[in-house]
Design an enzyme around this catalytic site. Structure first.
Site, mmCIF file in Angstrom:
data_model
loop_
_atom_site.group_PDB
_atom_site.id
_atom_site.type_symbol
_atom_site.label_atom_id
_atom_site.label_comp_id
_atom_site.label_asym_id
_atom_site.label_seq_id
_atom_site.Cartn_x
_atom_site.Cartn_y
_atom_site.Cartn_z
ATOM 1 N N GLU A 25 82.910 -67.692 27.673
ATOM 2 C CA GLU A 25 83.593 -69.117 28.399
ATOM 3 C C GLU A 25 83.835 -68.536 29.740
ATOM 4 O O GLU A 25 83.342 -69.508 30.903
ATOM 5 C CB GLU A 25 84.985 -69.280 27.804
ATOM 6 C CG GLU A 25 85.153 -69.878 26.405
ATOM 7 C CD GLU A 25 84.589 -71.182 26.401
ATOM 8 O OE1 GLU A 25 85.532 -71.763 27.158
ATOM 9 O OE2 GLU A 25 83.954 -71.519 25.692
ATOM 10 N N ASP A 41 80.077 -82.622 32.556
ATOM 11 C CA ASP A 41 79.658 -82.450 31.387
ATOM 12 C C ASP A 41 80.092 -83.403 30.735
ATOM 13 O O ASP A 41 79.668 -83.417 29.385
ATOM 14 C CB ASP A 41 79.850 -81.092 30.775
ATOM 15 C CG ASP A 41 81.247 -80.775 30.598
ATOM 16 O OD1 ASP A 41 82.062 -81.507 30.988
ATOM 17 O OD2 ASP A 41 81.586 -79.630 29.800
ATOM 18 N N THR A 46 87.772 -79.283 33.133
ATOM 19 C CA THR A 46 87.708 -78.396 31.905
ATOM 20 C C THR A 46 88.606 -76.958 32.600
ATOM 21 O O THR A 46 88.652 -76.803 33.819
ATOM 22 C CB THR A 46 86.305 -77.770 31.617
ATOM 23 O OG1 THR A 46 85.634 -78.851 31.177
ATOM 24 C CG2 THR A 46 86.335 -76.520 30.439
#
Length: 312
Positions: A25, A41, A46
Site C-alpha cells: 500500500e 482512481d 484515499t
C-alpha cells in the site's frame, strides 16, 4: 513460533500480515495513519492505514467511529453531510471536501482516537471478514490467511464480482481432483482433498486474472489494478521459499521486486500499533456440552482499491 495448527492470525503473525500489506500500500512497513490523496482512481480521496476512500463506505465508517470516540463534534464533523452522501452514492467527487486531506493528515499524525478509529474499522471491514473466510475454508497457514487479508484490502471483502468472496468461489470451481502437497494442511473443496498451498496457488492465479481484467466497471479505470500484480508475485516468492508459517519475520518482494525481510518485534510500526501485536489467546476447553456454532455473516462491502502502493 506459530504452527500450522493455528486457526487465526494473531500476535506477530497478524503484525507481519498487516506490515506486508503496508508494503504494497505504501512502500514501507509503517502504519501511515496520516496518508491522504486523490489518486484519480474513481474512489475520491484515499487515506489512512487501509486506503479508506471517500467514495466508498469505509472512510465514512472511520469518521463516524471517531465521532463516537470524541463524544460529538470534532474536526471531521464539517465533512459529515458530504461524506454520508458520497458513501451512499459511491461518487468519486471531491467537491465539498476542499481541506479534507489537511484535516485527515493532522488527525492521523497526532490524534490517538483517530488512529484507534482507523485500526478498528480496518479490522472490522477487512481483517475480521478475511479471517472468517479463512476459517470457513479451513486455512491453517499464515501465508494463506494473510493473502486473504491483503485481497480484502484491495478488492473488498464482499461478494461483488471482484470481491474476496467471489475470488474464493472462482478458485474453488477450479478444484476438480485431489491434490497432494507438503504444507501440512489439507482442505476439503468440492468433495476433493487439496493441499492448502496448492489451493493458494490457484487463488493467486485467479486474483492475477482479476487484477488484469476487473469484472466491475468501477475497477477498470486507468488500468490501475493491473499495475498491482506485484502483490501476487510477492506472495508467490514467499511460497517458493516455503514461508508458510510466520513467526517473527517473513521474506517477501517489495513493490520493485526486490527481496526484503519484514520483521515483527523490531518494526517501528509496532510501537504505534499495539493492536497489531496483541498476543494470541490460549485455547481452553469449555466445560459441559459443546456450544452450537454460529457462522458470521459475509460482509457486502464494495470492492476496494488503494493505488498509492506503487508510488515508490
Amino acid at each position: 513460533m506459530l504452527g500450522v495448527g493455528d486457526a487465526m492470525l494473531c500476535g506477530c503473525a497478524k503484525s507481519l500480515a498487516l506490515q506486508v500489506t503496508n508494503v504494497y500500500e505504501n512502500g514501507d512497513t509503517a502504519f501511515h495513519y496520516e496518508y491522504c490523496e486523490d489518486l484519480k482512481d474513481g474512489r475520491g480521496f484515499t487515506a489512512g492505514i487501509a486506503g479508506f476512500c471517500s467514495g466508498t463506505s469505509d472512510a465514512w465508517e472511520v469518521i463516524q467511529l471517531y465521532h463516537t470516540l470524541t463524544g460529538g463534534k470534532d474536526d471531521m464533523s464539517q465533512f459529515d453531510a458530504t461524506m454520508a452522501k458520497y458513501a451512499a452514492s459511491g461518487s468519486d467527487s471531491t467537491s465539498g471536501l476542499s481541506n479534507y486531506c489537511e484535516v485527515w493528515k493532522k488527525l492521523g499524525t497526532g490524534d490517538a482516537k483517530f488512529r484507534q478509529a482507523q485500526d478498528t474499522i480496518r479490522d472490522k471491514m477487512y481483517f475480521a471478514p478475511a479471517m472468517a473466510q479463512a476459517k470457513t475454508l479451513g486455512l491453517k497457514t499464515s501465508i494463506a490467511q494473510a493473502q486473504l487479508y491483503d485481497t480484502a484490502i484491495e478488492h473488498g471483502a464482499g461478494d461483488d464480482a471482484d470481491g474476496l468472496i467471489s475470488l474464493i468461489k472462482r478458485t474453488n470451481e477450479k478444484v476438480t481432483a485431489d491434490v497432494a502437497g507438503t504444507s501440512g494442511s489439507t482442505l476439503n473443496v468440492n468433495g476433493h482433498k487439496i493441499d492448502e498451498i496448492a489451493w493458494l496457488n490457484l487463488f493467486l492465479v485467479v486474483r492475477t486474472d482479476d487484477l488484469e481484467h476487473p469484472r466491475e466497471k468501477e475497477n477498470q479505470g486507468g488500468n490501475y489494478w493491473a499495475q498491482t500484480t506485484y502483490r501476487v508475485k510477492s506472495f508467490q516468492y514467499a511460497i517458493k521459499l516455503k514461508e508458510y508459517k510466520w513467526g517473527t519475520s517473513v521474506k517477501i518482494l517489495d513493490n520493485d521486486g526486490k527481496p526484503i525481510t519484514v520483521k515483527c518485534s523490531t518494526s517501528p510500526a509496532n510501537k504505534k500499533n499495539k493492536r497489531a501485536t496483541k498476543p494470541c489467546r490460549k485455547s481452553t476447553k469449555p466445560k459441559g456440552p459443546k456450544p452450537k456454532e454460529t457462522k458470521p455473516k459475509d460482509p457486502m462491502s464494495k470492492s476496494h482499491k488503494s493505488m498509492h502502493a506503487g508510488d515508490n
